[in-house]
Design a protein around this motif. Structure first.
Motif, mmCIF file in Angstrom:
data_model
loop_
_atom_site.group_PDB
_atom_site.id
_atom_site.type_symbol
_atom_site.label_atom_id
_atom_site.label_comp_id
_atom_site.label_asym_id
_atom_site.label_seq_id
_atom_site.Cartn_x
_atom_site.Cartn_y
_atom_site.Cartn_z
ATOM 1 N N ALA A 9 1.517 3.702 -17.093
ATOM 2 C CA ALA A 9 1.164 4.906 -16.339
ATOM 3 C C ALA A 9 0.406 5.916 -17.191
ATOM 4 C CB ALA A 9 2.429 5.554 -15.771
ATOM 5 N N GLU B 247 4.093 6.986 -20.420
ATOM 6 C CA GLU B 247 5.049 6.664 -19.373
ATOM 7 C C GLU B 247 4.704 5.348 -18.684
ATOM 8 O OE1 GLU B 247 6.781 10.878 -17.794
ATOM 9 O OE2 GLU B 247 4.809 10.317 -17.036
ATOM 10 N N TYR C 299 5.315 3.030 -14.825
ATOM 11 C CA TYR C 299 5.834 2.858 -13.471
ATOM 12 C C TYR C 299 6.684 1.588 -13.513
ATOM 13 C CZ TYR C 299 1.935 5.950 -12.210
ATOM 14 O OH TYR C 299 1.048 6.993 -12.130
ATOM 15 N N ARG D 181 10.098 4.137 -10.164
ATOM 16 C CA ARG D 181 10.110 5.427 -10.834
ATOM 17 C C ARG D 181 9.050 5.471 -11.927
ATOM 18 N NH1 ARG D 181 13.702 1.838 -12.197
ATOM 19 N NH2 ARG D 181 14.460 1.536 -14.322
ATOM 20 N N VAL D 182 8.760 6.677 -12.410
ATOM 21 C CA VAL D 182 7.894 6.856 -13.564
ATOM 22 C C VAL D 182 8.753 7.456 -14.663
ATOM 23 C CG1 VAL D 182 7.079 9.139 -12.770
ATOM 24 C CG2 VAL D 182 5.743 7.832 -14.442
ATOM 25 N N CYS D 183 8.704 6.854 -15.859
ATOM 26 C CA CYS D 183 9.557 7.324 -16.946
ATOM 27 C C CYS D 183 9.021 6.812 -18.274
ATOM 28 C CB CYS D 183 11.003 6.857 -16.739
ATOM 29 S SG CYS D 183 11.202 5.060 -16.741
ATOM 30 N N TYR E 68 2.696 8.018 -5.454
ATOM 31 C CA TYR E 68 2.151 8.479 -6.721
ATOM 32 C C TYR E 68 3.228 8.550 -7.800
ATOM 33 C CZ TYR E 68 -2.134 9.921 -4.303
ATOM 34 O OH TYR E 68 -3.294 9.948 -3.583
ATOM 35 N N LEU E 69 4.444 8.956 -7.416
ATOM 36 C CA LEU E 69 5.594 9.144 -8.292
ATOM 37 C C LEU E 69 5.438 10.331 -9.224
ATOM 38 C CD1 LEU E 69 6.703 5.518 -9.273
ATOM 39 C CD2 LEU E 69 7.229 6.846 -7.219
ATOM 40 N N ARG E 70 4.225 10.681 -9.589
ATOM 41 C CA ARG E 70 3.982 11.869 -10.403
ATOM 42 C C ARG E 70 3.525 13.013 -9.508
ATOM 43 N NH1 ARG E 70 0.739 9.243 -15.045
ATOM 44 N NH2 ARG E 70 2.218 9.114 -16.749
ATOM 45 N N ASP E 71 4.005 14.213 -9.833
ATOM 46 C CA ASP E 71 3.538 15.389 -9.100
ATOM 47 C C ASP E 71 2.187 15.842 -9.614
ATOM 48 O OD1 ASP E 71 5.796 15.542 -7.477
ATOM 49 O OD2 ASP E 71 6.888 16.714 -8.962
ATOM 50 N N ASN E 72 1.955 15.626 -10.907
ATOM 51 C CA ASN E 72 0.691 16.046 -11.510
ATOM 52 C C ASN E 72 -0.165 14.841 -11.814
ATOM 53 O OD1 ASN E 72 1.465 18.794 -11.622
ATOM 54 N ND2 ASN E 72 2.668 18.382 -13.462
#
Length: 237
Positions: free
Chosen positions: A115, A119, A121, A139-141, A213-217
């Motif tokens: 990602a 990070e 996905y 999730r994204v982490c 998208y899993l990410r807000d930004n």
């Protein structure tokens, strides 16, 4: 059943067509050429199969997570065709699509896509009747946050296993049996999930599809990027 599918969520671009049990596909690793290739490929596949757009029963797509521009492109293409034809959409998870790249004998599969920005996905799947079923939330982490159920032994697929100099491989240790860090999702695998979903009546109206998208930004600010570089430099001593 006749379904057209788009997969543009990673550096790979692919389009596939299912016509009464037969699948035709175009696939190429083509960064930044997805918009250029996708519609011409779709037209080529329809011509090769000898059918028109009007004969399609639905449009399938990989709805993310993945590259933001790629996810948006697949949704835009699928929505445009589906709205013009008044056909349903069949969105499927890109991580679930990726899980189909694992060998058929592998039942526990961890999908991981790079990602960027340190990070991944990621999601865990179990193969049931030949198809991957989610066993946790996508999730994204960071790699250090990825864990497996106790005593789990998984097969890994996706670019996430090469990211960060193999950080995810080190994190999982003995829980990772084998992995393919070159695996990329394909439109033919989108169809493998979409065809049974269509048969179950799970198509949705084009306007209801939501990207994952899993990410807000979409991107870190310049300040955040510099802070991340400073933190990495400090950690490396």
């Amino acid at each position: 059943m006749k379904l057209l599918a788009f997969e543009t969520a990673t550096e790979a671009c692919s389009v596939a067509l299912h016509v009464d049990g037969q699948v035709l596909e175009r696939f190429e690793i083509a960064p930044r050429r997805h918009a250029e290739l996708s519609l011409p490929w779709a037209e080529e596949l329809l011509a090769e199969a000898g059918i028109s757009r009007r004969q399609l029963d639905g449009i399938a797509l990989s709805r993310g997570p993945g590259a933001f521009t790629g996810v948006r492109l697949a949704i835009a293409l699928a929505q445009g065709i589906a709205l013009a034809l008044d056909r349903p959409l069949l969105p499927v998870s890109t991580l679930q699509v990726l899980a189909l790249r694992a060998p058929v004998e592998e039942n526990q599969i961890l999908s991981a896509i790079d990602a960027r920005m340190g990070e991944l996905y990621v999601a865990l799947f179990e193969r049931v009747d030949g198809l991957p079923v989610a066993r946790d939330a996508e999730r994204v982490c960071v790699p250090a946050a990825v864990s497996l159920p106790e005593a789990a032994s998984v097969y890994g697929v996706g670019t996430g296993f090469a990211a960060g100099e193999g950080a995810l491989v080190a994190q999982l240790g003995a829980g990772l049996r084998r992995f393919d860090a070159t695996a990329l999702p394909r439109a033919a695998d989108v169809l493998a999930l979409a065809v049974p979903a269509f048969a179950r009546g799970e198509g949705i109206a084009p306007e209801k599809v939501e990207p994952a998208y899993l990410r807000d930004n979409v991107a870190l600010t310049l300040v955040e990027q510099q802070a991340a570089r400073d933190a990495k430099a400090k950690a490396n001593g």
